[in-house]
Structures are given as C-alpha cells and as structure tokens.
Design a protein around this motif. Structure first.
Motif, PDB file in Angstrom:
ATOM      1  N   SER A  51       0.794  -1.311   0.010  1.00  0.00           N
ATOM      2  CA  SER A  51       0.127  -0.100   0.001  1.00  0.00           C
ATOM      3  C   SER A  51       0.818   1.282   0.007  1.00  0.00           C
ATOM      4  N   ALA A  52       2.190   1.092   0.273  1.00  0.00           N
ATOM      5  CA  ALA A  52       3.066   2.471   0.313  1.00  0.00           C
ATOM      6  C   ALA A  52       2.837   3.049  -1.231  1.00  0.00           C
ATOM      7  N   GLY A  53       2.603   4.357  -1.143  1.00  0.00           N
ATOM      8  CA  GLY A  53       2.550   4.941  -2.358  1.00  0.00           C
ATOM      9  C   GLY A  53       2.780   6.601  -1.882  1.00  0.00           C
ATOM     10  N   ILE A  54       3.148   7.256  -3.435  1.00  0.00           N
ATOM     11  CA  ILE A  54       3.191   8.721  -3.242  1.00  0.00           C
ATOM     12  C   ILE A  54       2.649   9.291  -4.228  1.00  0.00           C
ATOM     13  N   THR A  55       2.482  10.664  -4.418  1.00  0.00           N
ATOM     14  CA  THR A  55       2.080  11.471  -5.600  1.00  0.00           C
ATOM     15  C   THR A  55       3.063  12.646  -5.751  1.00  0.00           C
ATOM     16  N   LYS A  56       3.341  12.933  -6.941  1.00  0.00           N
ATOM     17  CA  LYS A  56       4.186  14.250  -7.121  1.00  0.00           C
ATOM     18  C   LYS A  56       3.300  14.975  -8.410  1.00  0.00           C
ATOM     19  N   ASP A  57       2.356  15.376  -8.325  1.00  0.00           N
ATOM     20  CA  ASP A  57       1.599  15.964  -9.410  1.00  0.00           C
ATOM     21  C   ASP A  57       2.129  16.715 -10.122  1.00  0.00           C
ATOM     22  N   GLY A  58       1.883  17.033 -11.277  1.00  0.00           N
ATOM     23  CA  GLY A  58       2.175  18.370 -12.308  1.00  0.00           C
ATOM     24  C   GLY A  58       1.850  17.846 -13.540  1.00  0.00           C
ATOM     25  N   PHE A  59       1.731  19.004 -14.467  1.00  0.00           N
ATOM     26  CA  PHE A  59       1.557  18.722 -15.933  1.00  0.00           C
ATOM     27  C   PHE A  59       2.678  18.082 -16.581  1.00  0.00           C
ATOM     28  N   LEU A  60       2.325  17.284 -17.452  1.00  0.00           N
ATOM     29  CA  LEU A  60       3.374  16.518 -18.083  1.00  0.00           C
ATOM     30  C   LEU A  60       4.500  17.313 -18.866  1.00  0.00           C
ATOM     31  N   LEU A  61       4.047  18.590 -19.185  1.00  0.00           N
ATOM     32  CA  LEU A  61       5.254  19.183 -19.953  1.00  0.00           C
ATOM     33  C   LEU A  61       6.186  20.153 -18.979  1.00  0.00           C
ATOM     34  N   ARG A  62       5.816  19.926 -17.843  1.00  0.00           N
ATOM     35  CA  ARG A  62       6.284  20.724 -16.950  1.00  0.00           C
ATOM     36  C   ARG A  62       7.104  19.906 -15.872  1.00  0.00           C
ATOM     37  N   MET A  63       6.665  18.564 -15.753  1.00  0.00           N
ATOM     38  CA  MET A  63       7.192  17.704 -14.833  1.00  0.00           C
ATOM     39  C   MET A  63       8.554  17.360 -14.834  1.00  0.00           C
ATOM     40  N   LYS A  64       9.180  17.643 -13.548  1.00  0.00           N
ATOM     41  CA  LYS A  64      10.584  17.117 -13.377  1.00  0.00           C
ATOM     42  C   LYS A  64      10.971  15.762 -13.446  1.00  0.00           C
ATOM     43  N   GLU A  65      11.919  15.528 -14.022  1.00  0.00           N
ATOM     44  CA  GLU A  65      12.519  14.194 -14.004  1.00  0.00           C
ATOM     45  C   GLU A  65      12.393  13.238 -12.855  1.00  0.00           C
ATOM     46  N   GLN A  66      13.034  14.230 -11.755  1.00  0.00           N
ATOM     47  CA  GLN A  66      13.173  13.517 -10.311  1.00  0.00           C
ATOM     48  C   GLN A  66      11.662  13.345  -9.719  1.00  0.00           C
ATOM     49  N   ASP A  67      10.925  14.081 -10.159  1.00  0.00           N
ATOM     50  CA  ASP A  67       9.288  13.974  -9.640  1.00  0.00           C
ATOM     51  C   ASP A  67       8.862  12.513 -10.335  1.00  0.00           C
ATOM     52  N   PHE A  68       9.160  12.236 -11.477  1.00  0.00           N
ATOM     53  CA  PHE A  68       8.663  11.282 -12.433  1.00  0.00           C
ATOM     54  C   PHE A  68       9.399   9.822 -11.660  1.00  0.00           C
ATOM     55  N   ASP A  69      10.763  10.142 -11.639  1.00  0.00           N
ATOM     56  CA  ASP A  69      11.707   8.917 -10.981  1.00  0.00           C
ATOM     57  C   ASP A  69      11.194   8.423  -9.646  1.00  0.00           C
TER      58      ASP A  69
END
Ligand SMILES: NC(=O)c1ccc[n+]([C@@H]2O[C@H](COP(=O)([O-])OP(=O)(O)OC[C@H]3O[C@@H](n4cnc5c(N)ncnc54)[C@H](O)[C@@H]3O)[C@@H](O)[C@H]2O)c1
Length: 246
Positions: free
Chosen positions: A88-106
């Motif tokens: 159940s462990a999980g996180i969100t780091k929301d943002g629009f695709l065109l501005r999403m930081k690589e770090q937040d994706f990873d």
C-alpha cells in the motif's frame, strides 16, 4: 473470513489505506507487520491493533537494501515468511506533463512501482522456499486504467502495477501464490486531502455513487483477497471506485 495463524505484511501501514488494512486484518486475528517510512506512524497503527504479537518496522520500499533488512527483521521475530502481503506504500508528485521534473517522475515510479516489485520479489521468494501458498495484494489505482490530468508519473506507475500483478500471477500461480490488484477510486485520506476542494467537487460529480470512498472500503476488499474465500482469484484487478472509471 478468519485469518487465525496468518502473518500479514502491510507496506505504507502508517496511515490511510494501509492503516485500515492493518486494523481489519488484525480484527480477523492475523498477526500484522506494519511497515512504513515513518516509524512513529507505524507505532500508532500498532497501538490501534488487538493484542497479538504484531511488529512495526521502519522501511523504505524503494530501496532494495531497506526491503532486505525489513524481511530479516521479520524472519528474526517470526522465523517464517508472511502469508499475506499488501503493498500500500505510495506517493504522488503531481504536475502537468510538459512541466514535470524528471526527479518527480523517477521518485513516483521508484516508490509505487519499483517498491511493489522489490517487496513482492523478496516476499514471494520466501513464500516459495517455505512452501507458503500466500496472497499478495497490490494497491494500484483507477487512474492507472483511465489516466488523469496532472498525474503522468502516478498513472504510469499504477498502470505498471496492474501489468506487474498479472505477470506475477502467471509466474507464481504454480507455487500456489496468488497476486491481485485493487484499484481504488478517490478515497478520503491524507493523499486526497491535498487535492483542492474545487477539484474534489468536480471528481465527486463524476462518481456514480456520489461520494468519496473510505479507507475501510479498500481494506475489506484486501481482506477478501487475502482470505481463502478468494482462493480461485489471481491476476485480477478489482475496482473499488464507486463506479468511477467503468
Ligand atoms: N487515497 C486515494 O484516493 C487513493 C486512490 C487510489 C490509490 N491509492 C493508493 O493507495 C495507497 C495508499 O494511499 P493512501 O491514500 O493511504 O496514502 P497516504 O499518503 O495516507 O499513505 C501512504 C503511506 O505510504 C508511506 N510511504 C510513502 N513512501 C514510502 C516508502 N518509500 N516506503 C514505505 N512507505 C512509504 C507514507 O509514509 C504513508 O504512510 C497508495 O499506493 C496510493 O497510491 C490511494
């Protein structure tokens, strides 16, 4: 759906859906290992459980070393692998695709998808070695099926969990290990408390049942999947979303 004699590991058990899963499994007499990044929250969950011999472990699911140490603590205390694992462990780091930081994706992929892989790989390996016909439940999300604006990283991670679950079910079925995914809709927890009220109103308007879900709604589905009542179900994705995304 008694779970007497069963040992359950719940990641992200410090709060929200994970905490509700710990409470409902322990009410059915499972012994519960509560793991989370946040040890204080694990201990709070532990205090809310019935008086069996439960265990709290601080663990980061995105780190293979931390997952390894967590299983070492479990083997040390119980001398056996868990019968039930709920990721159940999980996180969100929301943002629009065109501005999403690589770090937040990873980061989101590392916790939600790689974390599910690491815990499942280690846990299922031990189940197989010890002849335990276990049940693994992965908490994905309805948005892993539908997509969601502002959540390119999160939706990809949860779609990944759904695919991973199907492969794991195919590979582990011969050992009697079942693997299923639960796809929650919008559930009232700290994760969704962060969503602005206006956005929440829009979401609620799209939910056929007309309201957000509660952590218990997900936990009862996990209980069913963990119990022998679901003994012929594996590789399934069960939507618990009030009709959202059908
Ligand atoms: N709340 C919802 O509407 C909703 C909807 C769909 C899916 N989900 C999924 O359900 C699960 C639980 O969500 P929640 O709403 O209870 O969120 P939450 O934020 O209340 O709880 C998540 C828990 O995971 C822990 N965690 C975060 N990173 C971790 C890491 N690296 N290692 C170990 N633990 C870590 C946090 O400390 C926290 O206790 C998540 O996987 C989430 O993506 C939630």
């Amino acid at each position: 759906m008694g779970l007497s004699g069963k040992l359950a590991l719940v990641t992200g058990g410090g709060r929200g859906i994970g905490r509700a899963v710990c409470q409902i499994l322990s009410r059915e007499n499972a012994q519960v290992i509560v793991t989370d990044l946040n040890l204080d929250n694990c201990n709070q969950t532990l205090q809310s459980l019935s008086q069996l011999s439960h265990l709290a472990v601080q663990s980061d699911v995105s780190s293979s070393n931390s997952v390894k140490l967590c299983f070492e603590q479990i083997l040390d205390k119980y001398k056996r692998a868990p019968d039930i694992i709920v990721n159940s462990a999980g996180i969100t780091k929301d943002g629009f695709l065109l501005r999403m930081k690589e770090q937040d994706f990873d980061q989101v992929i590392d916790v939600n998808l790689k974390g599910t892989f690491l815990v499942t790989q280690t846990g299922a390996g031990l189940m197989k070695d010890q002849g335990i016909q276990g049940s693994i439940v992965n908490i994905a999300s309805i948005v892993g099926k539908t997509g969601n604006i502002g959540q390119a990283n999160y939706t990809a991670s949860k779609a990944g969990v759904i695919g991973f679950t199907k492969t794991a079910a195919k590979e582990l079925g011969k050992f009697g290990i079942r693997v299923n995914a639960v796809l929650p809709g919008f559930i009232q927890t700290a994760m969704t408390d962060a969503v602005p009220d206006k956005v929440k109103e829009k979401i609620v308007a799209e939910i056929p049942l007309g309201h957000l879900g509660q952590p218990e709604d997900i936990a009862y589905t996990c209980l069913f999947l963990a119990s022998s009542r679901s003994k012929y179900i594996t590789g399934a994705s069960i939507e618990v979303a009030g009709g959202l995304g059908v």
